[in-house]
Design an enzyme around this catalytic site. Structure first.
Site, short mmCIF file in Angstrom:
data_model
loop_
_atom_site.label_atom_id
_atom_site.label_comp_id
_atom_site.label_asym_id
_atom_site.label_seq_id
_atom_site.Cartn_x
_atom_site.Cartn_y
_atom_site.Cartn_z
N ASP A 239 0.87 -1.16 0.00
CA ASP A 239 0.00 0.00 0.00
C ASP A 239 0.91 1.23 0.00
O ASP A 239 2.09 1.15 0.35
CB ASP A 239 -0.94 -0.01 1.21
CG ASP A 239 -2.21 0.78 0.97
OD1 ASP A 239 -2.20 1.65 0.07
OD2 ASP A 239 -3.20 0.56 1.67
N TRP A 240 0.36 2.37 -0.36
CA TRP A 240 1.19 3.56 -0.62
C TRP A 240 1.83 4.07 0.68
O TRP A 240 1.17 4.63 1.54
CB TRP A 240 0.33 4.64 -1.27
CG TRP A 240 0.31 4.57 -2.77
CD1 TRP A 240 0.47 5.62 -3.61
CD2 TRP A 240 0.15 3.43 -3.62
NE1 TRP A 240 0.43 5.20 -4.93
CE2 TRP A 240 0.23 3.87 -4.96
CE3 TRP A 240 -0.04 2.06 -3.38
CZ2 TRP A 240 0.12 3.01 -6.05
CZ3 TRP A 240 -0.16 1.20 -4.46
CH2 TRP A 240 -0.08 1.67 -5.77
#
Length: 815
Positions: free
Chosen positions: A304-305
């Site tokens: 995930d970012w």
């Protein structure tokens, strides 16, 4: 604490506990979610609690990817070490996530785009129904059709990877801020929705990304807190740790990801939070052990970012792609460096990371690329994405992107009609007294509520807003509307057609504080339609389960003067409905987030052009205090690792919890009314093998795990009849009760089959359910195997989890 023994036995956790969390204590608030972690909570640090599973398994091409694997291996063999580092490290660019091109090899790079209901960073794209809305259809064909249509739009805009669908959060807590992005508070329904959606995406030629893996069940403290005066890696408080026992993680949270792996999903996104102490994106037990070994996942794991918190540990732990590539909160400072990038070359050159591991990372990335034919004539990235991308605007780009594709190309096609139909099919009729619905050309109607009209905040829902209908939630999972049909707009159009007087009041404060008889003229309307909404977004959890903007007071005010009050909710999920038994509230309709055709979808239902057939994908309790497992919202200590979420409820989420504790509910899981009626009869079962063993045959692992688990072992059939006088659709649902020999904590019943059927008045149809081995198995923490328990199962079929009129017994395994 009961769960700790299972964690220790399974190898998911290697620690002893002092005390866990008791959700029944005084730390919980009934009117607003609040769970303050007790001071004596067992704290799991980052290391020593989740055993290492090393090395990370190499991709084999199992499941029909062998040819694509060979192409990927040939591609990797031509790369320099620096190019290999680029292939596993994101860069700021035109898309939400970007892998740079390698022109000398004819590779144009990869474009990754949000999200689960629309291409967020795009113009001239559709906004589809949310995951919770799609799940409310309980329609496998619609789930697939929606996936295909979304995939077509992602591909049309040049996006190689669609960042969806969502199985995490599953819906452990009704307060979860991102529950609306997912499907249902049940692993079986979510698993089917994941599988059909992924098949749709990938049949359209775009890579799907199943997220968020795993245990991502709250937004509060999902990320670490960084020292504002320190470096970009200086963490002062770590993200929350989801502490889940072995059986629970297999039977609840891993279950739908097994469906995703079986559907040959291209990628899996690891989640922000820690799992049993260790960050999910570097937890080798989870990524290498559960996902790549047990489930036979052949694609790549992307973070995930900003969810990457190490270099070597993450690479060895099973992470294949670091997104978006930089350091700091959400990885948005690539100019300061990366955990991957140049550090990959350093680690290989100094022998810390073996080059074979890096090669496998890229092979996993490129195999689905070749399998889906993305190397052959794939559309160029739409340059408008770069203009709209506020996450990584052009000023932040460190590398050059050659954007030669057509700008602002329209990819919507005829998807508006599809979205309208899907929204109607997902709409759930919860109450309908005195046949208040459908409306039949009323002489006058009054429309109330700030959810009925046009939005005042523009085309993108970045935050909650007072005025305007709610058709999508907030955060990275939202969409950019090219148009939005509001309920009021659609009602006025229908009213014009029927010569109906349509009056409206959209200010909730005015409605709640006024004598509404002073608003309408000249006489009380035939029907009063109240539109309510509930906002939810990424990054924060819901504070209440009630509707927003004084919605309950609005209903009370209208219903006190109007004896035909019809309530429509556009909500992220669970709502308390204190007005449900009000005698003047004649109908309640739950429409969730329907997307851009919201108004048309709801008018189709209100006027009977479409017979409602949606079913609840969660339970609506009588009181908010009846729910268990709220998110951890605060800690009273200051240790770096102190945020913990002990999943002590184990398998008891949603209807499983209410059933286990015999708690009466307002509207049960799977419930939904129709304008017609249905009956069930003639349940039958048939074993599909002469002998069924408790232990599955040990077959070579394929995507989805041991193929023996996916073999059908029983057929169940039942006859469904439309006993009413109008055409309609319904959803027979099959629930399984395990024998007494099953381990303690097994839920009283579990959904294991459903099918949507449409019938004319008086028509009957036989519906069949195939029970797979996994449907009749529990996860044994000692043998580390799925086992069918000895003894008698009860099979029930009905129209909801508490309306099960058909019952029979089967004994698959005898002593």
């Amino acid at each position: 604490m009961a769960s700790i023994a299972h964690l220790v036995v399974s190898g998911l956790l290697a620690a002893t506990a002092v005390n866990g969390q008791n959700y029944g204590g005084s730390g919980r608030s009934d009117d607003a979610f609040s769970y303050v972690q007790p001071r004596n909570t067992t704290i799991l640090g980052q290391y020593g609690h989740s055993p290492a599973v090393l090395p990370s398994p190499n991709a084999t091409g199992a499941g029909g990817w062998e040819e694509a694997l060979a192409k990927a291996q040939q591609f990797v063999a031509q790369l320099t070490l620096e190019e290999k580092a680029d292939m596993v490290t994101g860069q700021p660019g035109p898309c939400v996530g970007n892998i740079v091109a390698i022109p000398r090899l004819g590779f144009k790079g990869l474009c990754l785009q949000d999200g689960p209901l629309a291409i967020r960073v795009a113009d001239y794209a559709s906004v589809f129904s949310a995951g919770v809305t799609a799940a409310s259809t309980w329609d496998k064909d619609i789930l697939y059709e929606r996936g295909v249509a979304m995939g077509e739009e992602f591909k049309g805009k040049g996006a190689h990877v669609a960042l969806g669908p969502v199985a995490g959060p599953l819906g452990r807590s009704g307060y979860g801020g991102r529950n609306w992005e997912g499907f249902a508070a049940d692993p079986y329904l979510t698993g089917v929705a994941m599988e059909r959606t992924i098949q749709g995406y990938q049949d359209a030629g775009v890579q799907a990304c199943a997220k968020h893996f795993i245990g991502n069940e709250q937004e509060t403290q999902r990320n670490p807190n960084y020292n504002p005066n320190g470096t970009l890696t200086d963490v002062i408080q770590e993200a929350i740790s989801s502490n889940i026992d072995d059986r629970t993680i297999h039977e609840l949270y891993l279950w739908p990801f097994a469906n995703a792996a079986r559907a040959k999903v291209a990628s899996v996104m690891c989640s922000y939070q820690r799992l049993n102490g260790s960050y999910a994106c570097q937890n080798s037990k989870v990524l290498n052990g559960l996902l790549k070994e047990e489930l036979g996942f052949q694609g790549y794991v992307q973070s995930d970012w900003g969810g990457t918190h190490s270099g070597v540990s993450s690479i060895e732990g099973g992470l294949d792609m670091n997104m978006p590539g930089g350091l700091g909160q959400y990885g948005q400072t690539p100019e300061a460096g990366s955990f991957f990038g140049k550090n990959v070359t350093f680690a290989v050159n100094n022998g810390t990371v073996d080059i074979s591991r890096v090669d496998d990372m890229i092979v996993r990335i490129m195999t689905p690329y070749y399998w889906l034919g993305q190397d052959q004539g794939y559309p160029e990235i739409d340059p408008s994405s770069a203009d709209l991308n506020t996450f990584s605007p052009r000023s932040t780009w460190l590398r050059e992107f050659n954007l030669t594709g057509e700008r602002s190309r329209d990819v919507r096609g005829d998807h508006g009609e599809l979205i309208r139909r899907h929204g109607a099919e997902a709409t759930i009729l919860l109450k309908n007294e005195n046949k208040a619905l459908p409306l039949k050309a009323p002489k006058s109607i009054a429309v109330f509520g700030n959810d009925a009209g046009d939005t005042t905040e523009g085309a993108v829902n970045k935050a909650t807003f007072e005025f305007g209908t709610l058709a999508a939630g907030g955060g990275s999972g939202t969409g950019r509307f090219t148009y939005l049909v509001t309920p009021l707009e659609a009602l006025k159009a229908r009213g014009k057609q029927d010569n109906t007087l349509v009056q409206w009041w959209l200010n909730n404060t005015l409605i709640a504080d006024s004598d509404v008889t002073s608003l309408w003229v000249p006489t009380p309307p035939d029907a009063c339609l109240v539109f309510l909404k509930t906002w939810a977004e990424e990054g924060s959890d819901r504070e209440y389960l009630s509707v927003d903007w004084n919605g309950n007071e609005v209903v009370d005010s209208v219903a006190s003067k109007c004896n035909n009050t019809i309530v429509v909710t556009h909500s992220s999920g669970i709502n308390e409905l204190p007005f449900a038994n009000h005698p003047n509230v004649t109908a309640i309709v739950a429409a969730h987030y329907p997307g851009q055709e919201s108004g048309n979808s709801i008018v189709d239902i209100l006027y009977g052009d479409v017979n409602p057939s949606g079913k609840l994908p969660y339970t609506i309790a009588k009181n908010g205090s009846d729910y268990n497992a709220p998110p951890t919202t605060a800690v009273e200590t200051t240790g770096a690792d102190d945020w913990q979420a002990w999943f002590d409820e184990k398998l008891e989420i949603d209807y499983r919890y209410f059933d286990a504790h015999n708690i009466s509910v307002l509207y049960e899981f799977g419930f939904g009314l129709s304008y017609t009626t249905f009956s069930l009869s003639d349940i039958k079962t048939e074993p599909l093998a002469e002998s069924i063993s408790s232990v599955p045959e040990q077959l070579p692992i394929q995507p989805g795990g041991n193929p023996a688990l996916w073999e059908s072992v029983y057929n169940v059939s039942v006859t469904v009849t439309n006993t009413g006088d109008v055409k309609g659709a319904t959803v027979p649902q099959l629930y399984v009760t395990f024998p007494d020999s099953a381990p303690a904590g097994t839920p009283p019943k579990q959904l294991r089959g459903f099918d949507k059927v449409s019938l004319a008045p008086g028509e009957s149809q036989t519906v069949g359910f195939e029970l797979m081995r996994r449907d009749l198995s529990y996860w044994d923490v000692v043998s580390q195997e799925w086992l069918i328990p000895e003894g008698e199962f009860t099979i029930r079929v009905g129209f909801s989890s508490r309306d099960l009129s058909q019952e029979t017994k089967i004994t698959p395994v005898t002593a």
